[in-house]
Enzyme design. Structure first.
Site, PDB file in Angstrom:
ATOM      1  N   TYR A   1     147.512  31.242  85.589  1.00 22.66           N
ATOM      2  CA  TYR A   1     147.456  32.080  84.680  1.00 22.66           C
ATOM      3  C   TYR A   1     148.189  31.895  83.492  1.00 22.66           C
ATOM      4  O   TYR A   1     147.884  31.990  82.401  1.00 22.66           O
ATOM      5  CB  TYR A   1     147.361  33.466  85.349  1.00 22.66           C
ATOM      6  CG  TYR A   1     146.148  34.167  85.708  1.00 22.66           C
ATOM      7  CD1 TYR A   1     145.742  33.555  86.820  1.00 22.66           C
ATOM      8  CD2 TYR A   1     145.755  35.338  84.906  1.00 22.66           C
ATOM      9  CE1 TYR A   1     144.428  34.211  87.330  1.00 22.66           C
ATOM     10  CE2 TYR A   1     144.802  35.998  85.655  1.00 22.66           C
ATOM     11  CZ  TYR A   1     144.021  35.496  86.679  1.00 22.66           C
ATOM     12  OH  TYR A   1     142.855  36.056  87.045  1.00 22.66           O
TER      13      TYR A   1
ATOM     14  N   LYS B   1     147.574  27.160  99.926  1.00 25.28           N
ATOM     15  CA  LYS B   1     146.645  26.173  99.933  1.00 25.28           C
ATOM     16  C   LYS B   1     147.619  24.870  99.939  1.00 25.28           C
ATOM     17  O   LYS B   1     147.491  23.790  99.372  1.00 25.28           O
ATOM     18  CB  LYS B   1     145.818  26.034  98.567  1.00 25.28           C
ATOM     19  CG  LYS B   1     144.703  24.911  98.582  1.00 25.28           C
ATOM     20  CD  LYS B   1     143.595  25.261  99.646  1.00 25.28           C
ATOM     21  CE  LYS B   1     142.612  24.125  99.818  1.00 25.28           C
ATOM     22  NZ  LYS B   1     141.532  24.353 100.958  1.00 25.28           N
TER      23      LYS B   1
ATOM     24  N   ASP C   1     140.914  29.274 101.644  1.00 28.23           N
ATOM     25  CA  ASP C   1     139.690  29.508 102.078  1.00 28.23           C
ATOM     26  C   ASP C   1     139.634  30.123 103.513  1.00 28.23           C
ATOM     27  O   ASP C   1     138.499  30.871 103.577  1.00 28.23           O
ATOM     28  CB  ASP C   1     139.080  28.022 102.092  1.00 28.23           C
ATOM     29  CG  ASP C   1     139.813  27.040 102.835  1.00 28.23           C
ATOM     30  OD1 ASP C   1     141.221  27.256 103.134  1.00 28.23           O
ATOM     31  OD2 ASP C   1     139.577  25.588 102.852  1.00 28.23           O
TER      32      ASP C   1
ATOM     33  N   ASP D   1     143.750  37.575  92.504  1.00 24.20           N
ATOM     34  CA  ASP D   1     142.747  37.701  91.955  1.00 24.20           C
ATOM     35  C   ASP D   1     141.478  37.852  92.605  1.00 24.20           C
ATOM     36  O   ASP D   1     140.648  38.714  92.667  1.00 24.20           O
ATOM     37  CB  ASP D   1     142.579  36.956  90.577  1.00 24.20           C
ATOM     38  CG  ASP D   1     141.325  37.172  89.631  1.00 24.20           C
ATOM     39  OD1 ASP D   1     141.386  38.599  89.521  1.00 24.20           O
ATOM     40  OD2 ASP D   1     140.661  36.704  89.217  1.00 24.20           O
TER      41      ASP D   1
ATOM     42  N   ASP E   1     139.528  41.125  94.903  1.00 25.57           N
ATOM     43  CA  ASP E   1     138.056  41.778  94.672  1.00 25.57           C
ATOM     44  C   ASP E   1     137.431  41.580  96.088  1.00 25.57           C
ATOM     45  O   ASP E   1     136.577  42.331  96.296  1.00 25.57           O
ATOM     46  CB  ASP E   1     137.325  40.683  93.601  1.00 25.57           C
ATOM     47  CG  ASP E   1     137.445  41.270  92.318  1.00 25.57           C
ATOM     48  OD1 ASP E   1     138.446  42.126  91.913  1.00 25.57           O
ATOM     49  OD2 ASP E   1     136.816  41.081  91.540  1.00 25.57           O
TER      50      ASP E   1
END
Ligand code: IPM
Ligand code: MG
Length: 370
Positions: free
Chosen positions: A135, A190, A222, A246, A250
């Site tokens: 970001y 990851k 994942d 992020d 959600d």
């Protein structure tokens, strides 16, 4: 207690009005000042985060934030788009720790798209690092490629990066939160592909030595996305980087069926913070008086708990919300057969009434918030 009120765009102004009503009946010495932010600030001052708004946020003890954004600003240069206001506030106020609880209220189990038994009683906390990662990483931009698959072609690039102190401080926040709950932390990375997230995993493991009473496990992002829908209750506290956080927050919010119910806190190193609903500005329903104000009202409760040390007032608000749900009141986003459909203002009024003990319906044990 000086609170900066930043309603923003879309439904932001409507939901904020209800939270302000709730503040007014708490009998606490609040001093509030309201300022424009996002698209509204761009219209009035030519910038989504004017200096005056930033200064107000800096001077306040805490910020209550609505939502920003509207499709009509999508064509503006990136630095002028509404989203830059929230990114700028996070950066300038050093709000590196984002706490996003995902709680499935027993009264709302039917609103989830998952089977009731998978989500009933769900109470997880996602802790998202908020001021680093891809970001904010530099360099970023557009250029003509000098290497790669298509040298000479136009390309765009961003930089994923984390320094050790950045990972350490969010890891401490996460371990401490896990300690206050069920002493179980999942760090999402990851590491199988990215150098940044192998480092993340190594540093979180190192910090773990100081919290031997907390069980730590590591999960690839994942797989975490998959487990969140397969067995959401297997998680308790989750800590991850800015971008994965992020996305996963959600996903977690939607498990509860009601993003309109979920508050969030973004804290600095002194627990000063910005509090906002997890949902966005919803321009499609703005101005119609149908938005759910409960996430903003619950964000106020989080503010009282984390920044203002008024845990008792926080519990009062949470119990009032609980009572209103038990009484069957529902905005459109959480409505189901047999429930009483209400608008934004009626929902806010009902919470205010419940705070004064004037709502019928049984009060269940309040949900433990993060
Ligand atoms: C969020 C939002 C923001 C983010 C946007 C509006 C910049 O999606 O708070 O999750 O990506 O962080
Ligand atoms: Mg988001």
């Amino acid at each position: 207690m000086k609170i900066a009120i930043l309603p923003g765009d879309g439904i932001g102004t409507e939901i904020m009005a209800e939270a302000v009503k709730v503040m007014a009946v708490l009998d606490l010495p609040f001093e509030t000042e309201t300022a424009l932010v996002g698209g509204a600030a761009y219209e009035a001052h030519g910038h989504p985060l004017p200096e005056s708004t930033l200064n107000l946020a800096r001077a306040a003890d805490a910020v209550l934030f609505g939502a920003v954004g509207d499709w009509k600003y999508d064509k503006l240069d990136r630095p002028l788009r509404p989203e830059q206001a929230i990114l700028g506030l996070r950066k300038h106020l050093g709000l590196f720790a984002n706490l996003r609880p995902a709680i499935c209220y027993p009264q709302l189990t039917a609103a989830s798209s998952l089977k009731p038994e998978l989500v009933a009683g769900l109470d997880i906390l996602i802790i998202r690092e908020l001021t680093g990662d891809i970001y904010f990483g530099q360099p970023r931009g557009r250029r003509v490629a000098v290497d790669g698959h298509f040298p000479g072609a136009e390309e765009a690039f961003d930089t994923m990066r984390y320094s050790k102190p950045e990972i350490e401080r969010i890891a401490h926040v996460a371990f401490q939160a896990a300690r206050r709950r069920n002493k179980k932390l999942t760090s999402v990375d990851k590491a199988n592909v990215l150098e940044t997230f192998q480092f993340w995993k190594d540093v979180v493991t190192e910090v773990h030595a100081q919290y031997p009473d907390v069980a730590l496990d590591h999960m690839y992002v994942d797989n975490a996305a998959m487990q969140l829908v397969k067995a959401p209750k297997s998680f308790d506290v989750v800590v991850t980087g800015n971008m994965f956080g992020d996305i996963l927050s959600d996903e977690a919010a939607m498990l509860t069926g009601s993003i309109g119910m979920l508050p969030s806190a973004s804290l600095d190193k002194a627990n000063k913070g910005l509090y906002e609903p997890s949902h966005g500005s919803a321009p499609d329903i703005a101005g119609k008086g149908v938005a759910n104000p409960l996430a903003t009202i619950l964000s106020l409760a989080m503010m009282l708990r984390y920044t203002l040390n008024q845990a008792e007032a926080a519990v009062r608000i949470e119990s009032a919300v609980d009572a209103v749900l038990s009484a069957g009141l529902r905005t459109g986003d959480i409505w189901s057969e047999g429930m009483q459909r209400v608008g934004t203002r009626e929902m806010g009024d009902a919470v205010v009434a419940a705070l004064s003990g004037r709502v019928a319906g049984k009060t269940t044990t309040p949900i433990t918030q993060a």
